[in-house]
Scaffold this motif. Structure first.
Motif, PDB file in Angstrom:
ATOM      1  N   THR A 214      14.900  59.194  23.145  1.00  0.00           N
ATOM      2  CA  THR A 214      15.406  57.996  21.993  1.00  0.00           C
ATOM      3  C   THR A 214      14.692  58.387  21.292  1.00  0.00           C
ATOM      4  O   THR A 214      15.004  58.203  20.345  1.00  0.00           O
ATOM      5  CB  THR A 214      15.565  56.463  22.947  1.00  0.00           C
ATOM      6  OG1 THR A 214      16.207  56.674  23.663  1.00  0.00           O
ATOM      7  CG2 THR A 214      15.741  55.579  21.836  1.00  0.00           C
ATOM      8  N   MET A 215      12.877  58.291  21.457  1.00  0.00           N
ATOM      9  CA  MET A 215      12.183  58.222  20.564  1.00  0.00           C
ATOM     10  C   MET A 215      12.256  60.105  19.976  1.00  0.00           C
ATOM     11  O   MET A 215      12.146  59.802  18.515  1.00  0.00           O
ATOM     12  CB  MET A 215      10.465  58.383  21.152  1.00  0.00           C
ATOM     13  CG  MET A 215       9.185  58.636  20.361  1.00  0.00           C
ATOM     14  SD  MET A 215       7.819  58.156  20.521  1.00  0.00           S
ATOM     15  CE  MET A 215       7.384  60.281  21.804  1.00  0.00           C
ATOM     16  N   ALA A 216      12.878  60.996  20.114  1.00  0.00           N
ATOM     17  CA  ALA A 216      12.957  62.106  19.890  1.00  0.00           C
ATOM     18  C   ALA A 216      13.889  62.567  18.419  1.00  0.00           C
ATOM     19  O   ALA A 216      14.192  62.279  17.404  1.00  0.00           O
ATOM     20  CB  ALA A 216      13.206  63.281  21.165  1.00  0.00           C
ATOM     21  N   ALA A 217      15.557  61.499  19.673  1.00  0.00           N
ATOM     22  CA  ALA A 217      16.082  61.575  18.717  1.00  0.00           C
ATOM     23  C   ALA A 217      16.100  60.859  16.780  1.00  0.00           C
ATOM     24  O   ALA A 217      16.276  60.470  16.276  1.00  0.00           O
ATOM     25  CB  ALA A 217      17.343  60.924  18.906  1.00  0.00           C
ATOM     26  N   VAL A 218      15.351  59.475  16.753  1.00  0.00           N
ATOM     27  CA  VAL A 218      14.724  58.979  16.086  1.00  0.00           C
ATOM     28  C   VAL A 218      13.908  59.433  14.941  1.00  0.00           C
ATOM     29  O   VAL A 218      14.454  59.221  13.793  1.00  0.00           O
ATOM     30  CB  VAL A 218      13.901  57.324  16.761  1.00  0.00           C
ATOM     31  CG1 VAL A 218      13.472  56.368  15.651  1.00  0.00           C
ATOM     32  CG2 VAL A 218      15.315  55.990  17.160  1.00  0.00           C
TER      33      VAL A 218
ATOM     34  N   ALA B  97      15.429  63.738   8.788  1.00  0.00           N
ATOM     35  CA  ALA B  97      16.599  64.791   8.797  1.00  0.00           C
ATOM     36  C   ALA B  97      17.437  63.945   7.900  1.00  0.00           C
ATOM     37  O   ALA B  97      18.232  64.431   7.120  1.00  0.00           O
ATOM     38  CB  ALA B  97      17.752  65.048  10.192  1.00  0.00           C
ATOM     39  N   VAL B  98      17.864  62.750   7.716  1.00  0.00           N
ATOM     40  CA  VAL B  98      19.463  61.527   7.242  1.00  0.00           C
ATOM     41  C   VAL B  98      18.179  61.126   5.607  1.00  0.00           C
ATOM     42  O   VAL B  98      19.214  62.529   5.151  1.00  0.00           O
ATOM     43  CB  VAL B  98      18.858  60.235   7.824  1.00  0.00           C
ATOM     44  CG1 VAL B  98      19.585  59.204   7.158  1.00  0.00           C
ATOM     45  CG2 VAL B  98      19.817  60.580   8.694  1.00  0.00           C
ATOM     46  N   PRO B  99      17.526  61.837   5.093  1.00  0.00           N
ATOM     47  CA  PRO B  99      17.009  61.335   3.787  1.00  0.00           C
ATOM     48  C   PRO B  99      17.281  62.839   3.219  1.00  0.00           C
ATOM     49  O   PRO B  99      18.305  63.259   2.084  1.00  0.00           O
ATOM     50  CB  PRO B  99      15.728  61.271   3.553  1.00  0.00           C
ATOM     51  CG  PRO B  99      15.517  60.384   5.209  1.00  0.00           C
ATOM     52  CD  PRO B  99      16.147  61.090   5.639  1.00  0.00           C
ATOM     53  N   LEU B 100      17.563  64.115   3.743  1.00  0.00           N
ATOM     54  CA  LEU B 100      17.443  65.768   3.585  1.00  0.00           C
ATOM     55  C   LEU B 100      18.724  65.581   2.967  1.00  0.00           C
ATOM     56  O   LEU B 100      19.378  66.213   2.401  1.00  0.00           O
ATOM     57  CB  LEU B 100      16.721  66.468   4.343  1.00  0.00           C
ATOM     58  CG  LEU B 100      15.211  66.368   4.583  1.00  0.00           C
ATOM     59  CD1 LEU B 100      14.443  66.900   5.869  1.00  0.00           C
ATOM     60  CD2 LEU B 100      14.249  66.560   2.987  1.00  0.00           C
ATOM     61  N   VAL B 101      19.118  65.456   4.307  1.00  0.00           N
ATOM     62  CA  VAL B 101      20.963  65.403   4.088  1.00  0.00           C
ATOM     63  C   VAL B 101      22.019  64.648   3.195  1.00  0.00           C
ATOM     64  O   VAL B 101      22.728  64.757   2.374  1.00  0.00           O
ATOM     65  CB  VAL B 101      22.214  65.742   5.610  1.00  0.00           C
ATOM     66  CG1 VAL B 101      22.812  64.974   5.411  1.00  0.00           C
ATOM     67  CG2 VAL B 101      21.014  66.626   6.743  1.00  0.00           C
ATOM     68  N   ALA B 102      21.307  63.257   3.299  1.00  0.00           N
ATOM     69  CA  ALA B 102      21.443  62.347   1.896  1.00  0.00           C
ATOM     70  C   ALA B 102      21.966  62.198   0.353  1.00  0.00           C
ATOM     71  O   ALA B 102      22.746  62.576  -0.212  1.00  0.00           O
ATOM     72  CB  ALA B 102      21.958  60.859   2.642  1.00  0.00           C
TER      73      ALA B 102
END
Length: 106
Positions: free
Chosen positions: A12-16, A22-27
């Protein structure tokens, strides 16, 4: 603690952690041009580091007075553009000497 009970927490910690990065880089595909947002992002690491460091400095010694002496010496040396090693040694020396003085008086 067994590894099997620890594994879900680790995953869970790794995913968060991955998603937060990653989300800002993709978004965000285009360059950020908003001056307020650029300024905010520029100063964010300094603000976070200060918020984490400054309280710890004042609780790292036996007395608040000795911590304050170290902070004052560090700020003065940094103001006069001394190197990081000089600032660290100066602040540590100030704390040490102030601790000796406080131990003698108290």
């Amino acid at each position: 603690m067994k590894f099997n009970s620890f594994l879900p927490y680790l995953l869970t910690m790794a995913a968060v952690t991955y998603l937060v990065r990653a989300v800002p880089l993709v978004a965000i595909k285009k360059k950020i041009e908003n001056k307020f947002l650029l300024s905010f992002l520029y100063y964010m690491p300094y603000a976070v580091l200060s918020v984490m460091t400054v309280p710890a400095v004042f609780f790292a010694t036996q007395h608040i007075v000795t911590a304050a002496a170290g902070v004052v010496v560090a700020l003065v040396l940094a103001y006069f553009k001394r190197g990081l090693l000089t600032v660290a040694i100066g602040a540590s020396g100030a704390v040490f000497l102030t601790e000796l003085i406080v131990a003698r008086l108290g």
